[in-house]
Design a protein around this motif. Sequence first.
Motif, PDB file in Angstrom:
ATOM      1  N   ALA A  78      12.525  31.543  38.736  1.00 61.77           N
ATOM      2  CA  ALA A  78      11.285  30.887  38.323  1.00 61.77           C
ATOM      3  C   ALA A  78      11.186  30.811  36.814  1.00 61.77           C
ATOM      4  O   ALA A  78      10.824  29.766  36.245  1.00 61.77           O
ATOM      5  N   ASN A  79      11.504  31.906  36.134  1.00 64.55           N
ATOM      6  CA  ASN A  79      11.411  31.910  34.675  1.00 64.55           C
ATOM      7  C   ASN A  79      12.421  30.970  34.035  1.00 64.55           C
ATOM      8  O   ASN A  79      12.091  30.239  33.086  1.00 64.55           O
ATOM      9  N   ALA A  82      11.297  27.359  34.713  1.00 63.94           N
ATOM     10  CA  ALA A  82      10.085  27.030  33.962  1.00 63.94           C
ATOM     11  C   ALA A  82      10.377  26.846  32.474  1.00 63.94           C
ATOM     12  O   ALA A  82       9.884  25.896  31.847  1.00 63.94           O
ATOM     13  N   ASP A 184       4.662  34.425  32.536  1.00 65.91           N
ATOM     14  CA  ASP A 184       5.428  35.087  33.587  1.00 65.91           C
ATOM     15  C   ASP A 184       4.444  35.891  34.417  1.00 65.91           C
ATOM     16  O   ASP A 184       3.955  36.938  33.986  1.00 65.91           O
ATOM     17  N   SER A 186       4.780  37.475  37.451  1.00 67.27           N
ATOM     18  CA  SER A 186       5.345  38.218  38.584  1.00 67.27           C
ATOM     19  C   SER A 186       4.333  39.213  39.140  1.00 67.27           C
ATOM     20  O   SER A 186       4.361  39.523  40.337  1.00 67.27           O
ATOM     21  N   SER A 212       5.030  31.082  36.062  1.00 67.42           N
ATOM     22  CA  SER A 212       5.890  31.637  37.102  1.00 67.42           C
ATOM     23  C   SER A 212       5.010  32.509  37.986  1.00 67.42           C
ATOM     24  O   SER A 212       4.530  33.552  37.552  1.00 67.42           O
ATOM     25  N   GLU A 224       9.074  33.007  44.975  1.00 71.09           N
ATOM     26  CA  GLU A 224       8.080  32.822  43.920  1.00 71.09           C
ATOM     27  C   GLU A 224       7.850  31.309  43.796  1.00 71.09           C
ATOM     28  O   GLU A 224       8.368  30.531  44.592  1.00 71.09           O
ATOM     29  N   VAL A 226       7.290  28.103  40.607  1.00 68.03           N
ATOM     30  CA  VAL A 226       6.938  27.578  39.291  1.00 68.03           C
ATOM     31  C   VAL A 226       5.729  26.685  39.500  1.00 68.03           C
ATOM     32  O   VAL A 226       5.755  25.777  40.342  1.00 68.03           O
TER      33      VAL A 226
END
Length: 356
Positions: A78-79, A82, A184, A186, A212, A224, A226
């Motif tokens: 995701a990071n 993104a 981020d 998470s 994310s 996860e 984005v």
Amino acid sequence: MNPPRTDARRHHDPTVRGFASDNYAGAHPEIMAALALANGGHQVAYGEDDYTENLQRIIRSHFGPTAEAFPVFNGTGANVVALQAVTDRWGAVICAESAHIHVDEGGAPERMGGLKLLTVPTPDGKLTPDLIDRQAYGWDDEHRAMPQVVSITQSTELGTVYTPDEIRAICDHAHERGMRVHLDGSRIANAAASLDVPMRTFTNAVGVDILSLGGTKNGALFGEAVVILEQDAVRHMKHLRKLSMQLASKMRFVSVQLEALLAKDLWLRNARHANEMAQRLAEGVRAVDGVEILHPVQANGVFARLPHDVSERLMKRFRFYFWDETAGDVRWMCAFDTREEDVDGFVGALKEEMAR
């Protein structure tokens, strides 16, 4: 009806819990039920399924009418996706020195994403406009990677939480300098539970461009997303997700987990419980002579300093990690399934080891 036959065997003791990571926890029973609900029959692959379509409605209910979610496999994915979406090939990302994208992703943003990380030391894991300006320069210098994005983590890697006003100040400062803001998230649910506000309050409402969105650390089995909050900030997300090997063919099984978390209040219930267990742990630890809590306990993590030999002995009884082994710093994480008796047992074991 008899349950389906399986030749799989259980290889672990499901009563054992530690404090190493919220990733150690299994999947929440409501998530497992949702996966079973989504199973069976055929659904269109690669995100054109009914569950992914419905997820968009749920995401917009949390993050506004222009939000769009792109489910992916994991947090690093995701990071990377993104950050690629909001940088050019010559672009750089300003982040805290403790940021997950810098410390714990194996160089993936730089190696796989093709971007440069410009790090800033912080006392508490949180960036500020002044700290950002330590790296926010040299846009016309062809010898330096161009700062294009500020990436923050909510809640941070040190267990601290940004207020909405702090994130608004960062977004205003970054946008004035032509940069975008990535969050981020998470552990975004833990931050929202700590602040007791909706997630939109410190994301799209204050200027965050791309997010994310975490699920795994809050009860999901995997997956996860984005989330694009500012559509003008992003180009070719569908192509970037595929290019980055984050396009799930059976995407319904990622989307239905996020739906189960976000459609009602499971995401918040799980996060509140984990946070409460961290507070219980911190209160117990504070009563132990010789143990120092290093940062405010604002989410589901407790960072402490204690004698190295005590930590090593305690690790044989409960799983956890050194954060800075040289200094004797450790990290204890709570999860949605951490029990009061787990915390109390750990504090009791800590007292015993400190007394030896």
